[in-house]
Write a protein that holds these residues in place. Structure first.
Motif, PDB file in Angstrom:
ATOM      1  N   THR A 110       0.878  -1.352   0.058  1.00 57.90           N
ATOM      2  CA  THR A 110      -0.070   0.104   0.012  1.00 57.90           C
ATOM      3  C   THR A 110       0.712   1.205   0.130  1.00 57.90           C
ATOM      4  N   ARG A 111       0.592   2.148  -0.865  1.00 54.38           N
ATOM      5  CA  ARG A 111       1.310   3.283  -0.934  1.00 54.38           C
ATOM      6  C   ARG A 111       0.230   4.537  -0.519  1.00 54.38           C
ATOM      7  N   CYS A 112       0.498   5.027   0.440  1.00 58.03           N
ATOM      8  CA  CYS A 112      -0.050   6.258   1.064  1.00 58.03           C
ATOM      9  C   CYS A 112       0.465   7.592   1.061  1.00 58.03           C
ATOM     10  N   SER A 116       4.340  13.921   2.071  1.00 58.75           N
ATOM     11  CA  SER A 116       5.007  12.616   2.106  1.00 58.75           C
ATOM     12  C   SER A 116       4.434  11.488   1.750  1.00 58.75           C
ATOM     13  N   THR A 117       5.111  10.322   1.343  1.00 55.60           N
ATOM     14  CA  THR A 117       4.562   9.247   0.666  1.00 55.60           C
ATOM     15  C   THR A 117       5.174   8.063   1.629  1.00 55.60           C
ATOM     16  N   GLU A 118       4.326   7.302   2.258  1.00 54.29           N
ATOM     17  CA  GLU A 118       4.783   5.874   3.066  1.00 54.29           C
ATOM     18  C   GLU A 118       4.213   4.740   2.328  1.00 54.29           C
ATOM     19  N   ILE A 119       5.213   3.758   2.261  1.00 51.37           N
ATOM     20  CA  ILE A 119       4.973   2.472   1.794  1.00 51.37           C
ATOM     21  C   ILE A 119       4.701   1.535   2.949  1.00 51.37           C
ATOM     22  N   GLU A 120       3.543   0.654   2.914  1.00 48.07           N
ATOM     23  CA  GLU A 120       3.190  -0.363   3.701  1.00 48.07           C
ATOM     24  C   GLU A 120       3.247  -1.667   3.206  1.00 48.07           C
TER      25      GLU A 120
END
Length: 216
Positions: free
Chosen positions: A136-138, A152-156
């Motif tokens: 998932t990219r948030c 910002s972009t976070e990867i999970e």
């Protein structure tokens, strides 16, 4: 890295001492693992409803006082086996890190993130079957009192797989390496493997290292 202990689930009156020897051996192997210095493990309560026996740790990747990635590693054990697992053990993980802007916009981030996991397991000789998961990219954009914060972009990456062939410590080591790669650090050199354990995939180029504070 000092050894750490997890928490076996205690359901139906069971305890670590009454757990099957296979589970106890797996936990002993996991708690004896020494990881690269950037990774800090902490014991955490294990989930109690997913399997009769379980063990869990959380991890943080830190470099020069900055937290670059974090996640959770869980080992589940059901002596009766579960059809979806195709075995008696299951590893369940969560990996999370903030992406650099030049990587965040890449439409292939999901595929690349999953490839990093597969590569880490094979490189460390961690046999597995029935893998599954999500990437998932948030993206976050800040407003009002938080407007000064950069977007910002976070990867999970949430993943699970069934370990095969024993050597449970290799699964934890491989997952810790995945955390570091997601954090922008180069993968570590795996321990020498026997011919039968030789990886079938080559190394994967890591993300550019992140050197700015995380947004909270």
């Amino acid at each position: 890295m000092a050894a750490v202990g997890g928490n076996p689930a205690q359901q139906g009156g069971t305890s670590k001492e009454s757990a099957p020897i296979g589970f106890r051996s797996a936990v002993e192997a996991l708690t004896a693992v020494r990881l690269r210095p950037e990774v800090r493990l902490s014991a955490t309560p294990a989930p109690r409803r997913l399997a009769p026996f379980s063990w869990a740790v959380t991890a943080e990747v830190e470099l020069e006082g900055e937290e670059l990635a974090d996640g959770r590693f869980v080992l589940l054990h059901d002596p009766a086996g579960q059809e979806a697992w195709q075995g008696e053990f299951r590893v369940v993980t969560m990996t999370r890190a903030e992406l650099e802007p030049e990587i965040a916009g890449d439409p292939m981030v999901g595929e690349v993130g999953w490839a990093w996991l597969m590569d880490a397991l094979q490189t460390h000789g961690a046999g597995f079957t029935a893998p599954g998961g999500t990437v998932t990219r948030c993206a976050s954009q800040y407003f009002g009192a938080l407007a000064e914060r950069p977007a910002s972009t976070e990867i999970e990456l949430r993943a699970s797989w069934t370990p095969t062939g024993g050597r449970f410590e290799r699964h934890l080591t491989a997952w810790a390496d995945l955390l570091c790669v997601c954090a922008g650090l180069p993968p570590s050199a795996p321990a020498p493997l026997s011919t039968s354990d030789a990886p079938s995939l080559g190394g994967v180029v890591p993300m550019p290292a992140r050197r700015r504070p995380r947004s909270h």
